[in-house]
Scaffold this motif. Sequence first.
Motif, PDB file in Angstrom:
ATOM      1  N   ALA A 136     111.479  50.892  48.810  1.00 22.74           N
ATOM      2  CA  ALA A 136     112.503  49.846  48.819  1.00 22.74           C
ATOM      3  C   ALA A 136     111.980  48.622  48.083  1.00 22.74           C
ATOM      4  O   ALA A 136     110.766  48.381  48.039  1.00 22.74           O
ATOM      5  CB  ALA A 136     112.862  49.477  50.255  1.00 22.74           C
ATOM      6  N   ALA A 137     112.890  47.854  47.531  1.00 17.82           N
ATOM      7  CA  ALA A 137     112.520  46.605  46.874  1.00 17.82           C
ATOM      8  C   ALA A 137     111.955  45.656  47.917  1.00 17.82           C
ATOM      9  O   ALA A 137     112.426  45.594  49.054  1.00 17.82           O
ATOM     10  CB  ALA A 137     113.735  45.990  46.201  1.00 17.82           C
ATOM     11  N   ALA A 138     110.932  44.932  47.527  1.00 20.07           N
ATOM     12  CA  ALA A 138     110.326  43.943  48.407  1.00 20.07           C
ATOM     13  C   ALA A 138     111.031  42.608  48.180  1.00 20.07           C
ATOM     14  O   ALA A 138     110.712  41.870  47.264  1.00 20.07           O
ATOM     15  CB  ALA A 138     108.831  43.827  48.117  1.00 20.07           C
ATOM     16  N   ASP A 139     112.019  42.321  49.004  1.00 20.83           N
ATOM     17  CA  ASP A 139     112.767  41.071  48.909  1.00 20.83           C
ATOM     18  C   ASP A 139     112.296  40.126  49.992  1.00 20.83           C
ATOM     19  O   ASP A 139     112.128  40.512  51.137  1.00 20.83           O
ATOM     20  CB  ASP A 139     114.264  41.319  49.110  1.00 20.83           C
ATOM     21  CG  ASP A 139     114.926  41.989  47.931  1.00 20.83           C
ATOM     22  OD1 ASP A 139     114.786  41.473  46.810  1.00 20.83           O
ATOM     23  OD2 ASP A 139     115.584  43.026  48.139  1.00 20.83           O
ATOM     24  N   ALA A 140     112.107  38.882  49.610  1.00 17.28           N
ATOM     25  CA  ALA A 140     111.751  37.863  50.582  1.00 17.28           C
ATOM     26  C   ALA A 140     112.848  36.804  50.584  1.00 17.28           C
ATOM     27  O   ALA A 140     113.438  36.507  49.543  1.00 17.28           O
ATOM     28  CB  ALA A 140     110.410  37.231  50.210  1.00 17.28           C
ATOM     29  N   ASN A 141     113.104  36.251  51.744  1.00 18.84           N
ATOM     30  CA  ASN A 141     114.055  35.149  51.866  1.00 18.84           C
ATOM     31  C   ASN A 141     115.394  35.442  51.187  1.00 18.84           C
ATOM     32  O   ASN A 141     115.784  34.761  50.243  1.00 18.84           O
ATOM     33  CB  ASN A 141     113.442  33.860  51.304  1.00 18.84           C
ATOM     34  CG  ASN A 141     112.154  33.495  52.010  1.00 18.84           C
ATOM     35  OD1 ASN A 141     112.039  33.675  53.213  1.00 18.84           O
ATOM     36  ND2 ASN A 141     111.188  33.001  51.272  1.00 18.84           N
ATOM     37  N   ILE A 142     116.072  36.441  51.659  1.00 22.51           N
ATOM     38  CA  ILE A 142     117.363  36.815  51.108  1.00 22.51           C
ATOM     39  C   ILE A 142     118.398  35.812  51.608  1.00 22.51           C
ATOM     40  O   ILE A 142     118.601  35.674  52.817  1.00 22.51           O
ATOM     41  CB  ILE A 142     117.746  38.244  51.524  1.00 22.51           C
ATOM     42  CG1 ILE A 142     116.716  39.220  50.970  1.00 22.51           C
ATOM     43  CG2 ILE A 142     119.145  38.597  51.054  1.00 22.51           C
ATOM     44  CD1 ILE A 142     116.781  40.571  51.588  1.00 22.51           C
ATOM     45  N   PRO A 143     119.054  35.097  50.675  1.00 22.13           N
ATOM     46  CA  PRO A 143     120.070  34.148  51.117  1.00 22.13           C
ATOM     47  C   PRO A 143     121.317  34.881  51.587  1.00 22.13           C
ATOM     48  O   PRO A 143     121.480  36.073  51.348  1.00 22.13           O
ATOM     49  CB  PRO A 143     120.356  33.332  49.851  1.00 22.13           C
ATOM     50  CG  PRO A 143     120.048  34.269  48.732  1.00 22.13           C
ATOM     51  CD  PRO A 143     118.909  35.140  49.228  1.00 22.13           C
ATOM     52  N   GLY A 144     122.192  34.160  52.225  1.00 20.98           N
ATOM     53  CA  GLY A 144     123.453  34.740  52.649  1.00 20.98           C
ATOM     54  C   GLY A 144     123.490  34.999  54.131  1.00 20.98           C
ATOM     55  O   GLY A 144     122.492  34.890  54.842  1.00 20.98           O
ATOM     56  N   ASP A 145     124.660  35.338  54.595  1.00 24.42           N
ATOM     57  CA  ASP A 145     124.939  35.570  56.004  1.00 24.42           C
ATOM     58  C   ASP A 145     125.333  37.030  56.184  1.00 24.42           C
ATOM     59  O   ASP A 145     126.453  37.431  55.847  1.00 24.42           O
ATOM     60  CB  ASP A 145     126.064  34.631  56.433  1.00 24.42           C
ATOM     61  CG  ASP A 145     126.451  34.761  57.888  1.00 24.42           C
ATOM     62  OD1 ASP A 145     126.027  35.730  58.559  1.00 24.42           O
ATOM     63  OD2 ASP A 145     127.203  33.896  58.362  1.00 24.42           O
TER      64      ASP A 145
END
Length: 155
Positions: A60-69
């Motif tokens: 999986a992609a390593a995403d940090a601090n994903i914005p949004g609700d």
Amino acid sequence: VLTGMSSDYLRRQLEDFRSGRRGANPKDTVGAEMHGIARAMSDAGIERAVTLIASLPVRAAADANIPGDAVAGEPLYQQCSACHGSDAAGNEALSAPGLHYQQASYLRRQLTHFRDGVRGSADGDALGQQMAASSAGLSDDDIVNVVAYIKSLNR
């Protein structure tokens, strides 16, 4: 992230890049790079690329601090789930790719491109046109929230 995508999907995307159904729009600067690369690929070259990608371990992609609700994105995702599945793992029979392994920034860009006609408007791109129609009513905030929900499924 290309790992985890079906071979059929990968092949179709490379063929779409090569033909100009994807990546030829002047507003798609990222896709234009792939369009240029794919134009030089033979059928055998596409098959080698698909085989190589299919052999790689899925991650999986390593995403940090994903914005949004994510809570606000869940009801928006319900229309998406008809093709991409309730778990965003995709549906090969419908040619709908898995979404949960993708980077949040990629998902946002593609949904925006579909909504704005940058992607899914080329002749012969029936699946892209379907996505363009599905994303037509999404606001920028809706897109961020849908992506937050999709990414919450992968945690």
